[in-house]
Design an enzyme around this catalytic site. Structure first.
Site, PDB file in Angstrom:
ATOM      1  N   GLY A   3       0.833  -1.214   0.000  1.00  0.00           N
ATOM      2  CA  GLY A   3       0.000   0.000   0.000  1.00  0.00           C
ATOM      3  C   GLY A   3       0.859   1.252   0.000  1.00  0.00           C
TER       4      GLY A   3
ATOM      5  N   GLY B  59      -0.499   4.810  -0.994  1.00  0.00           N
ATOM      6  CA  GLY B  59      -1.580   5.422  -0.212  1.00  0.00           C
ATOM      7  C   GLY B  59      -1.101   6.645   0.558  1.00  0.00           C
ATOM      8  N   GLN B  60      -2.017   7.187   1.365  1.00  0.00           N
ATOM      9  CA  GLN B  60      -1.737   8.437   2.076  1.00  0.00           C
ATOM     10  C   GLN B  60      -0.538   8.291   3.018  1.00  0.00           C
ATOM     11  OE1 GLN B  60      -4.547   9.598   5.068  1.00  0.00           O
ATOM     12  NE2 GLN B  60      -4.018  11.764   4.954  1.00  0.00           N
ATOM     13  N   LEU B  61      -0.527   7.238   3.828  1.00  0.00           N
ATOM     14  CA  LEU B  61       0.589   7.004   4.756  1.00  0.00           C
ATOM     15  C   LEU B  61       1.789   6.421   4.014  1.00  0.00           C
ATOM     16  CD1 LEU B  61       1.876   6.724   7.584  1.00  0.00           C
ATOM     17  CD2 LEU B  61       0.542   4.627   7.910  1.00  0.00           C
TER      18      LEU B  61
ATOM     19  N   TYR C 272     -14.809  -2.289   8.790  1.00  0.00           N
ATOM     20  CA  TYR C 272     -13.433  -1.787   8.903  1.00  0.00           C
ATOM     21  C   TYR C 272     -12.908  -2.025  10.319  1.00  0.00           C
ATOM     22  CZ  TYR C 272      -9.715   1.805   8.962  1.00  0.00           C
ATOM     23  OH  TYR C 272      -8.526   2.497   9.083  1.00  0.00           O
TER      24      TYR C 272
ATOM     25  N   LYS D 211      -9.868  -4.340  11.747  1.00  0.00           N
ATOM     26  CA  LYS D 211      -8.744  -3.757  12.496  1.00  0.00           C
ATOM     27  C   LYS D 211      -8.577  -4.446  13.848  1.00  0.00           C
ATOM     28  CE  LYS D 211      -7.097  -0.870   9.527  1.00  0.00           C
ATOM     29  NZ  LYS D 211      -5.795  -1.159   8.909  1.00  0.00           N
TER      30      LYS D 211
HETATM   31  C1  AKB Z   1     -10.689   6.289   8.280  1.00  0.00           C
HETATM   32  O1  AKB Z   1     -11.312   7.338   8.441  1.00  0.00           O
HETATM   33  O2  AKB Z   1     -11.175   5.250   7.819  1.00  0.00           O
HETATM   34  C2  AKB Z   1      -9.242   6.258   8.714  1.00  0.00           C
HETATM   35  C3  AKB Z   1      -9.121   5.829  10.134  1.00  0.00           C
HETATM   36  C4  AKB Z   1      -9.356   6.775  11.234  1.00  0.00           C
HETATM   37  O3  AKB Z   1      -8.830   4.694  10.375  1.00  0.00           O
HETATM   38  N1  AKB Z   1      -8.652   7.543   8.520  1.00  0.00           N
END
Ligand code: AKB
Length: 320
Positions: free
Chosen positions: A8, A11-13, A142, A146
């Site tokens: 990745g 991506g942003q990071l 999500y 995580k």
């Molecule tokens: C998102 O908004 O999905 C991410 C996060 C806080 O994990 N930036």
């Protein structure tokens, strides 16, 4: 940590972490990977880049073994809002990718960095000063990936000795690569609108308070956790870290101190608002400070000043 793979990486990071690691270890030591064709010029010109889909176990194994990788920063994942729109795909990419990475790490002796998120918390979690160890019942796909990821990384450490480490990132703010499909993306979009001289129409309500962090701190967190002595790391994965917390209304006010004419209005997206409502307002990161010396450098004021100074002045979308 001297033969590094970043998944990745576009991506942003990833795009900023790759450059920071290349500065420390040398361009050739840091293999960027992703699914962009072609990769962004900054990544392609500063070191090697390989096309890699993390759900492809065989391709991942070949890359790790061919390049003799010993550390993987596994950043490839769907963010919260896009994951909620495609829950099956989110499970496949976020969990399938992580299980592939952990298996390859186990077989090839790699250390792994895994970014969790404030999304790993849910509506039953205490919302203010959220403790490191607390109730975690995320209600988004999500968040479920995580939290499962944190647990799986700890399992691979205790069961197989894989050196997995990770943090729970808050919303990340940066001017290099745009975030893609997160609930906290407003905190980046707002700067682009401000720079264009436009009113920003925010998809979260004015009082939605969330933890946030400026990208230089996020990059430093990943690198310093991976460089930390192993002994004091009791938690290893899912460290709460934060740098600031604010609401859209407060961020707009901070931007207005630099651009007095800046205006915000609100057009609330029910999906992202519901996700934000299920996350903490501010976490307690004292365990990360104690176990590996975590310390943010950028406050809200410092971040806003730096963002507005560094952000390229966008052209107006229309009629400029
Ligand atoms: C998102 O908004 O999905 C991410 C996060 C806080 O994990 N930036």
């Amino acid at each position: 940590m001297n033969r590094i793979l970043i998944t990745g990486a576009t991506g942003q990071l990833g795009s900023e972490l790759t450059m920071a690691l290349r500065k420390i270890h040398g361009g050739q030591q840091v293999l960027a990977s992703g699914r962009s064709h072609p990769p962004p010029p900054a990544l392609a010109e500063s070191g090697p880049f390989v096309y890699l889909d993390v759900t492809d176990h065989r391709a991942l194994t070949e890359v790790v073994s061919h390049h003799r990788i010993n550390t993987i920063f596994h950043l490839a994942a769907l963010l919260s809002a896009v994951a909620e729109a495609h829950p099956q795909l989110a499970w496949q990419v976020n969990m399938g990718g992580l299980t592939n990475v952990l298996e390859v790490a186990r077989c090839h002796g790699c250390a792994v960095f895994f970014p969790s998120s404030i999304g790993a918390f849910g509506p039953t979690t205490p919302q203010d000063h959220t403790p490191q160890d607390t109730l975690q019942q995320p209600t988004t796909i999500y968040g479920i990936t995580k939290l499962s990821g944190e647990l799986l990384c700890n399992y691979y450490f205790h069961r197989f000795g894989v050196d997995c480490r990770g943090v729970r990132y808050p919303g990340l703010i940066s001017y290099v690569a745009r975030p893609g499909g997160g609930t906290t993306d407003y905190a980046v979009e707002i700067f682009h609108a401000a720079r264009r001289g436009e009113t920003y129409s925010c998809f979260l309500g004015p009082d939605s308070r969330l933890d946030m962090m400026y990208m230089p701190d996020a990059v430093r967190a990943a690198i310093s956790l991976m460089e930390a002595e192993s002994g004091p790391l009791v938690h290893r994965n899912g460290y709460n870290i934060t740098a600031m917390n604010f609401s859209p209304g407060e961020l707009a006010a901070a931007i207005r101190r630099h651009i007095p004419t800046f205006k915000i209005d609100y057009s609330i997206d029910p999906l992202r608002q519901a996700i934000a409502n299920s996350w903490p307002h501010c976490v307690d990161d004292s365990v990360a400070r104690r176990e590996w010396g975590w310390q943010p450098h950028f406050s809200l004021e410092e971040m806003v000043t730096d963002m507005l100074a560094k952000l390229p002045r966008d052209r107006k979308k229309k009629g400029e």
